[in-house]
Structures are given as structure tokens and as C-alpha cells.
Design a protein around this motif. Sequence first.
Motif, PDB file in Angstrom:
ATOM      1  N   MET A   4      12.026   2.742   6.832  1.00 23.80           N
ATOM      2  CA  MET A   4      12.834   1.983   7.376  1.00 23.80           C
ATOM      3  C   MET A   4      12.506   0.265   6.859  1.00 23.80           C
ATOM      4  O   MET A   4      13.268  -0.606   7.575  1.00 23.80           O
ATOM      5  CB  MET A   4      11.862   1.805   8.787  1.00 23.80           C
ATOM      6  N   VAL A   5      11.900   0.764   5.670  1.00 23.12           N
ATOM      7  CA  VAL A   5      11.641  -0.943   5.342  1.00 23.12           C
ATOM      8  C   VAL A   5      13.309  -1.499   4.598  1.00 23.12           C
ATOM      9  O   VAL A   5      14.001  -2.583   5.307  1.00 23.12           O
ATOM     10  CB  VAL A   5      11.034  -1.195   4.480  1.00 23.12           C
ATOM     11  N   ILE A   6      13.535  -0.237   3.581  1.00 23.88           N
ATOM     12  CA  ILE A   6      14.897  -0.793   3.876  1.00 23.88           C
ATOM     13  C   ILE A   6      16.033  -0.283   4.585  1.00 23.88           C
ATOM     14  O   ILE A   6      17.558  -1.442   4.845  1.00 23.88           O
ATOM     15  CB  ILE A   6      15.629   1.182   2.845  1.00 23.88           C
ATOM     16  N   ARG A   7      16.215  -0.081   6.238  1.00 25.54           N
ATOM     17  CA  ARG A   7      17.305  -0.867   6.921  1.00 25.54           C
ATOM     18  C   ARG A   7      17.108  -1.779   7.412  1.00 25.54           C
ATOM     19  O   ARG A   7      17.763  -2.789   7.702  1.00 25.54           O
ATOM     20  CB  ARG A   7      16.616   0.417   7.600  1.00 25.54           C
ATOM     21  N   ASN A   8      15.334  -1.807   7.474  1.00 21.62           N
ATOM     22  CA  ASN A   8      15.051  -3.885   8.165  1.00 21.62           C
ATOM     23  C   ASN A   8      15.798  -4.613   6.937  1.00 21.62           C
ATOM     24  O   ASN A   8      16.332  -5.816   7.206  1.00 21.62           O
ATOM     25  CB  ASN A   8      13.681  -4.147   8.433  1.00 21.62           C
ATOM     26  N   LEU A   9      16.067  -3.824   6.017  1.00 20.77           N
ATOM     27  CA  LEU A   9      16.017  -5.088   5.237  1.00 20.77           C
ATOM     28  C   LEU A   9      18.101  -5.756   5.019  1.00 20.77           C
ATOM     29  O   LEU A   9      18.460  -6.144   4.863  1.00 20.77           O
ATOM     30  CB  LEU A   9      16.011  -4.704   3.420  1.00 20.77           C
ATOM     31  N   GLY A  10      18.107  -4.357   4.966  1.00 24.44           N
ATOM     32  CA  GLY A  10      19.925  -4.334   5.355  1.00 24.44           C
ATOM     33  C   GLY A  10      20.476  -3.985   4.131  1.00 24.44           C
ATOM     34  O   GLY A  10      20.537  -3.455   2.798  1.00 24.44           O
ATOM     35  N   TYR A  15      23.332  -8.791   2.467  1.00 19.46           N
ATOM     36  CA  TYR A  15      23.160 -10.400   1.771  1.00 19.46           C
ATOM     37  C   TYR A  15      23.081 -10.676   0.941  1.00 19.46           C
ATOM     38  O   TYR A  15      22.709 -11.966   0.864  1.00 19.46           O
ATOM     39  CB  TYR A  15      21.490  -9.779   2.837  1.00 19.46           C
ATOM     40  N   LEU A  16      22.982 -10.067   0.365  1.00 18.22           N
ATOM     41  CA  LEU A  16      23.609 -10.425  -1.474  1.00 18.22           C
ATOM     42  C   LEU A  16      24.844 -11.614  -1.384  1.00 18.22           C
ATOM     43  O   LEU A  16      25.069 -12.208  -2.491  1.00 18.22           O
ATOM     44  CB  LEU A  16      22.779  -9.507  -2.539  1.00 18.22           C
ATOM     45  N   LYS A  17      25.653 -11.389  -0.810  1.00 22.28           N
ATOM     46  CA  LYS A  17      26.818 -12.086  -0.844  1.00 22.28           C
ATOM     47  C   LYS A  17      26.912 -13.363  -1.106  1.00 22.28           C
ATOM     48  O   LYS A  17      27.364 -14.178  -1.828  1.00 22.28           O
ATOM     49  CB  LYS A  17      28.204 -11.622  -0.305  1.00 22.28           C
ATOM     50  N   PRO A  18      26.092 -14.477  -0.168  1.00 23.11           N
ATOM     51  CA  PRO A  18      26.149 -15.472  -0.426  1.00 23.11           C
ATOM     52  C   PRO A  18      25.565 -16.177  -1.292  1.00 23.11           C
ATOM     53  O   PRO A  18      25.777 -17.155  -2.195  1.00 23.11           O
ATOM     54  CB  PRO A  18      25.760 -16.320   1.119  1.00 23.11           C
ATOM     55  N   VAL A  19      24.259 -15.854  -1.609  1.00 21.46           N
ATOM     56  CA  VAL A  19      23.274 -15.680  -2.932  1.00 21.46           C
ATOM     57  C   VAL A  19      24.433 -15.721  -3.794  1.00 21.46           C
ATOM     58  O   VAL A  19      24.604 -16.432  -4.786  1.00 21.46           O
ATOM     59  CB  VAL A  19      22.321 -14.707  -3.045  1.00 21.46           C
TER      60      VAL A  19
END
Lengths: 204, 112
Positions: free
Chosen positions: A64-70, A75-79
Motif C-alpha cells: 500500500m505504501v509503495i502504491r501510494n508513492l507511485g 515522479y522522479l522524472k522531473p527531479v
Amino acid sequence: MKRSDFDSVEAYKIYTNYIEQVNDIISMLPKDDVTDIINEIDSHIYESFICNKTIVSEKERIMMVIRNLGEPQSYLKPVITERQLKHAINKYNIFGILRGIWVTLLTGGQYITALIMYLLILSCGFLVIAKIFYPHKTGLFIEDGNFAGLGFLSQINAGAAELLGYWLIPILIVSCAIFYFFMTFILKKIVRIKTRLNLKDKQE
Amino acid sequence: MYGKFIDNWTIQLKKTILPLLILNMLKQEQLYGYLLIVKIKECTGLEITEGTIYPILNRLKEDGWLDCKWIEQKTGIPRKYYTLTMDGEKMLKELNSNWNTIIKDINSQIEI
């Protein structure tokens, strides 16, 4: 997180797989950035894992934690893009800068002027090589006292004359180097304090 | 019939104003990523993908509005706390003012 933070082997495996996935995605970044990003994601997973103890099964909880994180790619692409560009600018790495600008253009449509300028610098490098292999077709040309062209000309009029000769090579190298360092210096400043300058301008 | 449209519109609006929300929350206290997400959920009911928050924090930090520091914890897993910089506070003041103007203008039209 450590192995001791988990009772379930399966949950620990899911966690390590995710961290490895993140590690693979950001491996091209400088070591400090990799450590910073991994630590932040690790910290997030830990906090979320601890705060959701109502889910008894550790496997379900970590999932669940990993699913919520995505998905880390999304999410790391722009970073990654921003940090890559920043790192390349700091290192004066022209190919890194071009790659960073290109990705930024694709994702945000910024720095188009800088991209054109850097491509111009690269084209000067091409002229240096062209001058060596095609000395009569490359250079600064004048015709009847007027400017006729600068660069590589496939067809040259009979009345046109090349002015610089092999001096073109050192002139191009020196001017490109100066222009390149100047451009990168300016870009460095822009990336760092772009919005701060905007704010100061507004306040003034 | 229009329920889905309203739901999507509400989600999009909330996502758009996330940076404003984050900056205002960090003006009140220094927060780490996970706690920030919890507070956003409490405050807005917005179920955002948790990964969404990190690119925003990174962007705000790169722009100079936020600063961050790692603080060691007894658990052994440190937390990365974010705070507003001086420039961030000045910018936020202007941002809030713009936001209030927009809301006021929109409300004046809605009342018609």
C-alpha cells in the motif's frame, strides 16, 4: 530501512526491490543526489509504514505504501531532469547541458534560446573540422567588398574571396570557448536565481 | 451526469493550488514530506499520489523558496524537514495576495 524493521521476508523483499528500482532510475545522477533521493524515499516509506499499523500484514502494508508513492519513473522524472541539468552546468559539460535542456524542453518548454546558442557553438566546432578538410570552401567570404558568407559554402562565386585563411581555426576556437563559458555561466545563474530575480524586479 | 466532471474539475483545481498550499503550510511550521502529505489530506481531503509531492518540493527548493535539512531520529531513519526561506516568505505574501484577488474576482462573477 533495515532488515530488522520487517518481520516479513516478503515485505522486506518488496521494499528492497522498490529501492533498487529507484536506484537504477537515478544512477546517472551524482552520488550526493542519489543518496539524498534514496534517503528521502526511504524516510517516506518508513514513516508511512509505521503510521499505517492498522494494516496488520506487513506485505499488504508495504504494498500500500509503495502504491501510494507511485511509479518511481513518473515522479522522479522531473527531479532527475532538473538535477542533471544543474550538475552538467556546474561541470561545464556541453553534452550534459544539451541533454538536460532537451529533456526540459520536452517536459516544460523552457531554455529554447539556450539550446539554439549551444547548437551554434557546436556548429562552430563543425566549421573547424570543415576548414581542415575543405579549406577553400570554409571561412569568412567577401565579394566586391561586401560580406558574402561565414561558414561552409558548397558553391562559391568566382569573385568571392576568403579572408581569414587558417586563422579561422584559432579565432573560432577562442571565440567559441569564450562564448561557451559565458553562456554556461549565464545559464548557471539563470537556473539558480531565475525566479529570485523575477521577485526582485517586481519589488524594485 | 455532471458528477464526474465536477469531481475531475475539483481534483485538477486542488492539484493546481498544491504549491500554494504547501508553501502556506510550511510558513506555519517546518515539515517533512510524509507529514506534509498527511496534513494536506486532513486539510483538503485531497487523495494525491504521494509521489506528486516530491517533484513539487524539489522545484520549490531549486527555485529558492524552500530550504531543507536532515534531522536524525531515534528510529535511525532521519527526516528531511522543509522550511520557507526569506525569499519564499516574500514570494508567498505576493502569491497569497494574488490568490485573494483571483478569488474575489471570481466570487464577484459567481454572485451575478
